[in-house]
Design a protein around this motif. Structure first.
Motif: not given
Length: 134
Positions: A18, A21, A27, A71, A103
């Motif tokens: 994660d 992210d 994004g 990623k 975020t």
């Protein structure tokens, strides 16, 4: 450097899968040098890397040399095999922090993107000047 990043992420209690992210503040599924610089600095991990160190980290992670980190490239660079197993176990137990709670607020994201573009231009200018000297 990658070991420091990995350990800092783990100290935050975030699953390594994660963490990408969180680094990908725009994004778009890629992490660019400016995003990496922000995530490693005061934006997230506060590790105090210098600009050239961040550039080296990005180059090291960017296996296909397209100027961005996917990623897959990110996880390949910072994860050990036991990390995948531990992440899955923690995920199954619900013992982790959700990345979406980390975020950036919209105003800060805009400020970050603008600063990142200025830094990107400055670095490009410096590289061009060095190439011109050669």
């Amino acid at each position: 450097a990658l070991f420091r990043i990995r350990n800092a992420i783990l100290r935050k209690g975030i699953l390594l899968r994660d963490a990408f992210d969180v680094f990908d503040t725009v994004g778009d599924g890629q992490v660019y040098e400016t995003e990496m610089w922000f995530a490693l600095g005061k934006g997230f991990l506060d590790l105090g890397f210098k600009d050239d160190e961040v550039s080296n980290i990005v180059r090291h992670c960017d296996k296909d040399n397209d100027g961005q980190i996917s990623k897959y490239e990110f996880l390949e660079a910072i994860c050990f095999e036991e990390d995948y197993l531990r992440d899955q176990e923690r995920f199954d137990k619900g013992d982790f922090k959700q990345f979406h709670n980390l975020t950036l607020p919209e105003g800060l994201k805009k400020k970050y993107i603008e600063e990142g573009e200025r830094r990107k231009q400055r670095l490009a200018n410096e590289r061009a000047a060095l190439e011109a000297m050669e």
